[in-house]
Design a protein around this motif. Structure first.
Motif, PDB file in Angstrom:
ATOM      1  N   UNK A  13       0.840  -1.201   0.000  1.00 35.72           N
ATOM      2  CA  UNK A  13       0.000   0.000   0.000  1.00 35.72           C
ATOM      3  C   UNK A  13       0.877   1.255   0.000  1.00 35.72           C
ATOM      4  N   UNK A  14       1.956   1.246   0.786  1.00 39.69           N
ATOM      5  CA  UNK A  14       2.865   2.396   0.823  1.00 39.69           C
ATOM      6  C   UNK A  14       3.538   2.592  -0.532  1.00 39.69           C
ATOM      7  N   UNK A  15       3.938   1.500  -1.168  1.00 40.88           N
ATOM      8  CA  UNK A  15       4.577   1.590  -2.486  1.00 40.88           C
ATOM      9  C   UNK A  15       3.605   2.160  -3.509  1.00 40.88           C
ATOM     10  N   UNK A  16       2.374   1.680  -3.507  1.00 35.59           N
ATOM     11  CA  UNK A  16       1.373   2.161  -4.465  1.00 35.59           C
ATOM     12  C   UNK A  16       1.082   3.637  -4.230  1.00 35.59           C
ATOM     13  N   UNK A  17       0.986   4.047  -2.969  1.00 38.53           N
ATOM     14  CA  UNK A  17       0.746   5.463  -2.652  1.00 38.53           C
ATOM     15  C   UNK A  17       1.912   6.315  -3.149  1.00 38.53           C
ATOM     16  N   UNK A  18       3.140   5.859  -2.922  1.00 41.64           N
ATOM     17  CA  UNK A  18       4.316   6.615  -3.371  1.00 41.64           C
ATOM     18  C   UNK A  18       4.344   6.722  -4.895  1.00 41.64           C
ATOM     19  N   UNK A  19       4.008   5.634  -5.586  1.00 41.23           N
ATOM     20  CA  UNK A  19       3.972   5.668  -7.053  1.00 41.23           C
ATOM     21  C   UNK A  19       2.911   6.637  -7.546  1.00 41.23           C
ATOM     22  N   UNK A  20       1.745   6.634  -6.890  1.00 38.32           N
ATOM     23  CA  UNK A  20       0.660   7.545  -7.270  1.00 38.32           C
ATOM     24  C   UNK A  20       1.092   9.001  -7.072  1.00 38.32           C
ATOM     25  N   UNK A  21       1.719   9.283  -5.931  1.00 34.93           N
ATOM     26  CA  UNK A  21       2.167  10.647  -5.662  1.00 34.93           C
ATOM     27  C   UNK A  21       3.223  11.088  -6.656  1.00 34.93           C
ATOM     28  N   UNK A  22       4.106  10.175  -7.050  1.00 34.83           N
ATOM     29  CA  UNK A  22       5.127  10.514  -8.042  1.00 34.83           C
ATOM     30  C   UNK A  22       4.488  10.845  -9.389  1.00 34.83           C
ATOM     31  N   UNK A  23       3.480  10.069  -9.780  1.00 39.54           N
ATOM     32  CA  UNK A  23       2.789  10.354 -11.051  1.00 39.54           C
ATOM     33  C   UNK A  23       2.023  11.667 -10.973  1.00 39.54           C
ATOM     34  N   UNK A  24       1.391  11.955  -9.834  1.00 39.24           N
ATOM     35  CA  UNK A  24       0.660  13.214  -9.671  1.00 39.24           C
ATOM     36  C   UNK A  24       1.633  14.397  -9.736  1.00 39.24           C
ATOM     37  N   UNK A  25       2.808  14.255  -9.086  1.00 38.28           N
ATOM     38  CA  UNK A  25       3.828  15.303  -9.127  1.00 38.28           C
ATOM     39  C   UNK A  25       4.245  15.560 -10.566  1.00 38.28           C
ATOM     40  N   UNK A  26       4.476  14.479 -11.318  1.00 36.51           N
ATOM     41  CA  UNK A  26       4.894  14.609 -12.703  1.00 36.51           C
ATOM     42  C   UNK A  26       3.811  15.291 -13.543  1.00 36.51           C
ATOM     43  N   UNK A  27       2.578  14.866 -13.385  1.00 37.75           N
ATOM     44  CA  UNK A  27       1.480  15.454 -14.165  1.00 37.75           C
ATOM     45  C   UNK A  27       1.335  16.944 -13.859  1.00 37.75           C
TER      46      UNK A  27
END
Length: 80
Positions: A13-27
């Motif tokens: 869950x922590x990994x998925x949240x971090x990946x989501x935040x990284x994609x949101x930052x990029x977008x």
């Protein structure tokens, strides 16, 4: 065991949240840069320092090391 499974799921869950935040930052940054009238230099976009002032002062590095050492000393893992 059930405990190990729970730990694995928490980690996932922590990994998925971090990946989501990284994609949101990029977008967000892609859209923000699209709206800029001119593209900033890569170095200034990253916030990097250049030139003689680029080296981090020894006092600043020592303060960071001291902060980490204090945090580690207070952590439950450090107490065994």
């Amino acid at each position: 065991s059930l405990k190990e499974y729970g730990l694995a799921m928490r980690g996932a869950r922590a990994r998925i949240r971090a990946e989501h935040e990284a994609r949101a930052w990029l977008a967000w940054h892609v859209e923000a840069l699209r709206r800029c009238p001119s593209l900033p230099s890569f170095r200034s976009f990253l916030g990097g320092r250049s030139g003689p002032e680029a080296a981090q002062p020894a006092t600043e590095m020592q303060a960071m090391f001291d902060t980490v050492a204090t945090a580690w000393a207070r952590s439950p893992a450090a107490r065994g």
